[in-house]
Design a protein around this motif. Structure first.
Motif, PDB file in Angstrom:
ATOM      1  N   VAL A 286      -2.588  -4.175  -3.867  1.00 16.08           N
ATOM      2  CA  VAL A 286      -3.598  -3.656  -2.945  1.00 16.08           C
ATOM      3  C   VAL A 286      -4.948  -3.717  -3.651  1.00 16.08           C
ATOM      4  N   TYR A 287      -5.916  -4.367  -3.024  1.00 14.65           N
ATOM      5  CA  TYR A 287      -7.229  -4.449  -3.645  1.00 14.65           C
ATOM      6  C   TYR A 287      -8.315  -4.343  -2.593  1.00 14.65           C
ATOM      7  N   GLY A 288      -9.486  -4.015  -3.042  1.00 12.45           N
ATOM      8  CA  GLY A 288     -10.637  -3.814  -2.156  1.00 12.45           C
ATOM      9  C   GLY A 288     -11.701  -3.077  -2.940  1.00 12.45           C
ATOM     10  N   ARG A 289     -12.904  -3.097  -2.462  1.00 15.70           N
ATOM     11  CA  ARG A 289     -14.023  -2.541  -3.213  1.00 15.70           C
ATOM     12  C   ARG A 289     -13.876  -1.035  -3.435  1.00 15.70           C
ATOM     13  N   ARG A 290     -14.625  -0.526  -4.378  1.00 14.82           N
ATOM     14  CA  ARG A 290     -14.602   0.885  -4.720  1.00 14.82           C
ATOM     15  C   ARG A 290     -14.938   1.741  -3.494  1.00 14.82           C
ATOM     16  N   ARG A 291     -14.269   2.882  -3.359  1.00 18.08           N
ATOM     17  CA  ARG A 291     -14.522   3.889  -2.324  1.00 18.08           C
ATOM     18  C   ARG A 291     -14.029   3.494  -0.936  1.00 18.08           C
TER      19      ARG A 291
ATOM     20  N   ARG B 233       0.539  -8.643  -0.198  1.00 17.98           N
ATOM     21  CA  ARG B 233      -0.813  -8.343  -0.677  1.00 17.98           C
ATOM     22  C   ARG B 233      -1.613  -7.735   0.459  1.00 17.98           C
ATOM     23  N   ILE B 234      -2.385  -6.715   0.120  1.00 19.49           N
ATOM     24  CA  ILE B 234      -3.215  -6.044   1.113  1.00 19.49           C
ATOM     25  C   ILE B 234      -4.648  -6.005   0.584  1.00 19.49           C
ATOM     26  N   ARG B 235      -5.541  -6.673   1.287  1.00 16.36           N
ATOM     27  CA  ARG B 235      -6.965  -6.579   0.963  1.00 16.36           C
ATOM     28  C   ARG B 235      -7.567  -5.567   1.932  1.00 16.36           C
ATOM     29  N   LEU B 236      -7.917  -4.402   1.419  1.00 12.11           N
ATOM     30  CA  LEU B 236      -8.406  -3.335   2.281  1.00 12.11           C
ATOM     31  C   LEU B 236      -9.910  -3.479   2.479  1.00 12.11           C
ATOM     32  N   LEU B 237     -10.305  -3.608   3.731  1.00 14.98           N
ATOM     33  CA  LEU B 237     -11.715  -3.799   4.083  1.00 14.98           C
ATOM     34  C   LEU B 237     -12.334  -2.483   4.541  1.00 14.98           C
TER      35      LEU B 237
ATOM     36  N   ALA C  96     -11.368  -3.894  -8.725  1.00 12.99           N
ATOM     37  CA  ALA C  96     -11.913  -5.176  -9.176  1.00 12.99           C
ATOM     38  C   ALA C  96     -11.105  -6.293  -8.530  1.00 12.99           C
ATOM     39  N   ALA C  97     -11.525  -6.684  -7.327  1.00  8.11           N
ATOM     40  CA  ALA C  97     -10.729  -7.614  -6.518  1.00  8.11           C
ATOM     41  C   ALA C  97     -10.490  -8.939  -7.228  1.00  8.11           C
TER      42      ALA C  97
END
Length: 479
Positions: A27-32, A172-176, A150-151
């Motif tokens: 799981v990745y995506g920008r901070r906060r 994989r999950i890219r959280l937007l 850190a994507a």
């Protein structure tokens, strides 16, 4: 805790519980953006071990933290007498703990901020590889979730790992960030009810970052919220900018330089223009910087019509970064009332147009749905013609190139009231369409599409020029 939106991600996480095999999820995506909240909330009953990496901590300190966390989990099952000296030993202890832990469904092991744990020479990734390949993967009851802000690091070192973790990720999950509809629901869940024009203004400043939106207080106008959060001494977003990039990238100065260059040119820059402006070298390192910023959601690349890759445009897509660099950084005005003063200036009027355009580009699925073309294959791009000594330059905010022989030429306008096309602007629109058709030599039908806050006033110019008119309400719909 209540999950807002995230239907696609929830469906993936739900499916893992029903899987007949162990699962390895990145799981990745920008901070906060809410990665930790999503996993901890959805898997609150299934998590049997959870650890979060400590920023800039030594391996020894991380291992001590691991021991403390696991001792709290062990409770009456017996404490770890000494801190393990390596991650290989630490994961061996974790295996023993998991084997002794009864659980009706899957056992979720959650490793948060993985990049902070897997520092060079720490041996963490090798130990994680061994944990998955030699133990967890041979079972049917483990869900291993690794998470990081850190994507680019997550993709290079986990998703596309060329070593022992190669092709081991099962999901994989890219959280937007939230879209506008999710933002509206999030605020309503906190008993905050604002008009959509006010939510548009907040989104133009904060984007759909849940942690930022938590700063919105009931009973405050959008202007008051922005004033307090961005310009008062203890406002969350007053100092967030540098912390944001430092937490995501080594040597963040190079990344910030790219962001600043794009903030100064809202219409976008080609790769060569951006390299020249930031004074970078044209090579692999620069490509990694651009890719990392794009994967983290800070910038976006648009292929031009005709797919000439050399003319691809990079644009700044992060609302907060654009707002910070325009109004907060190096500002002489601060304190209560600052935004009220700034929001009446010509500078704000110019910025708001670009900010609304940025917002619309983040909601293309909603625009397509409003146009009734979400079932048609499309390619989105921007277009510009630099002009010459005898011909003025031309810019088109958004092109939706459709598979049914049509191109929607989209004009995006932010206004406090209904937008009116006057004689002068009508002439500009006709000329823009003519130049676009002439320069691109397209044989497709052009539909002029207006995207505005409150719609376009009905007059002769609208009747004869505009094919479709989309107001901000359409941006709040489900795509």
């Amino acid at each position: 805790k209540q999950l807002i939106g995230r239907e696609k991600e929830i469906s993936i996480l739900q499916g893992l519980l029903k899987s007949a095999e162990s699962e390895f999820v990145a799981v990745y995506g920008r901070r906060r953006v809410g990665k930790t909240f999503l996993i901890e909330t959805f898997y609150q009953k299934e998590i049997v071990f959870s650890i979060i990496g400590l920023n800039k901590a030594t391996k020894e300190f991380q291992l001590e933290n691991f021991t403390n966390v696991l001792n709290r989990q062990l409770d009456k099952m017996g404490q770890i007498p000494t801190t393990p000296t390596s991650w290989l030993k630490a994961f061996d202890i974790l295996k023993n703990y998991l084997e002794q832990t009864p659980h009706a469904q899957k056992k979720v092991v959650f490793i948060d901020e993985l990049p902070w744990l897997a520092t060079p020479k720490s041996g963490f990734l090798s130990a994680l590889e061994d944990f998955w390949n030699s133990w967890a993967n041979k079972r049917t009851d483990i869900i291993l979730v690794v998470c990081g802000s850190a994507a680019s690091w997550m993709i290079a070192n986990v998703v596309r790992n060329k070593g022992g973790l190669h092709n081991r990720i099962t999901k994989r999950i890219r959280l937007l960030p939230f879209n506008l509809l999710e933002t509206e629901r999030f605020l309503q869940s906190r008993n905050i009810h604002l008009e959509r024009y006010d939510m548009i203004q907040l989104y133009m400043v904060m984007g759909g970052i849940p942690h930022y939106l938590k700063e919105v207080k009931r009973g405050q106008s959008a202007t008051q919220v922005i004033d307090e959060v961005c310009f008062t001494k203890d406002g969350l977003l007053r100092e967030e900018f540098n912390s944001l990039y430092k937490s995501l990238f080594n040597k963040p100065e190079r990344y910030i330089d790219v962001i600043k260059a794009l903030a100064q040119t809202p219409k976008g820059l080609t790769r060569s223009e951006l390299i020249q402006k930031v004074k970078l070298t044209s090579g692999g390192t620069t490509t990694k910087i651009f890719d990392a910023l794009e994967e983290s959601g800070f910038i976006i690349k648009y292929l031009p019509i005709g797919n000439n890759l050399r003319l691809s445009l990079y644009k700044l897509s992060d609302p907060y970064s654009a707002f910070y660099l325009k109004f907060i950084a190096n500002s002489r005005i601060s304190g209560t009332g600052s935004w009220i003063k700034k929001s009446t200036t010509a500078s704000w009027k110019s910025w708001s147009g670009f900010a609304f355009e940025r917002l619309c580009l983040a909601h293309i699925p909603q625009i397509k749905a409003a146009l009734g073309i979400n079932g048609i294959y499309t390619e989105e791009s921007a277009w510009s013609n630099k002009g010459s000594a005898t011909e003025a330059g031309t810019q088109i905010d958004l092109l939706i190139d459709r598979g049914d022989n049509v191109i929607n030429v989209c004009e995006i306008k932010f206004s406090e009231n209904e937008f009116t096309i006057n004689k002068k602007y009508a002439a500009e629109l006709r000329k823009k369409l003519s130049i676009f058709k002439q320069k691109t030599k397209t044989k497709k039908t052009l539909f002029l599409t207006m995207i505005t806050t409150y719609g376009v006033a009905d007059n002769q110019y609208r009747t004869f020029l505009v094919h479709q008119d989309i107001s901000m309400d359409a941006l709040f719909q489900a795509p």
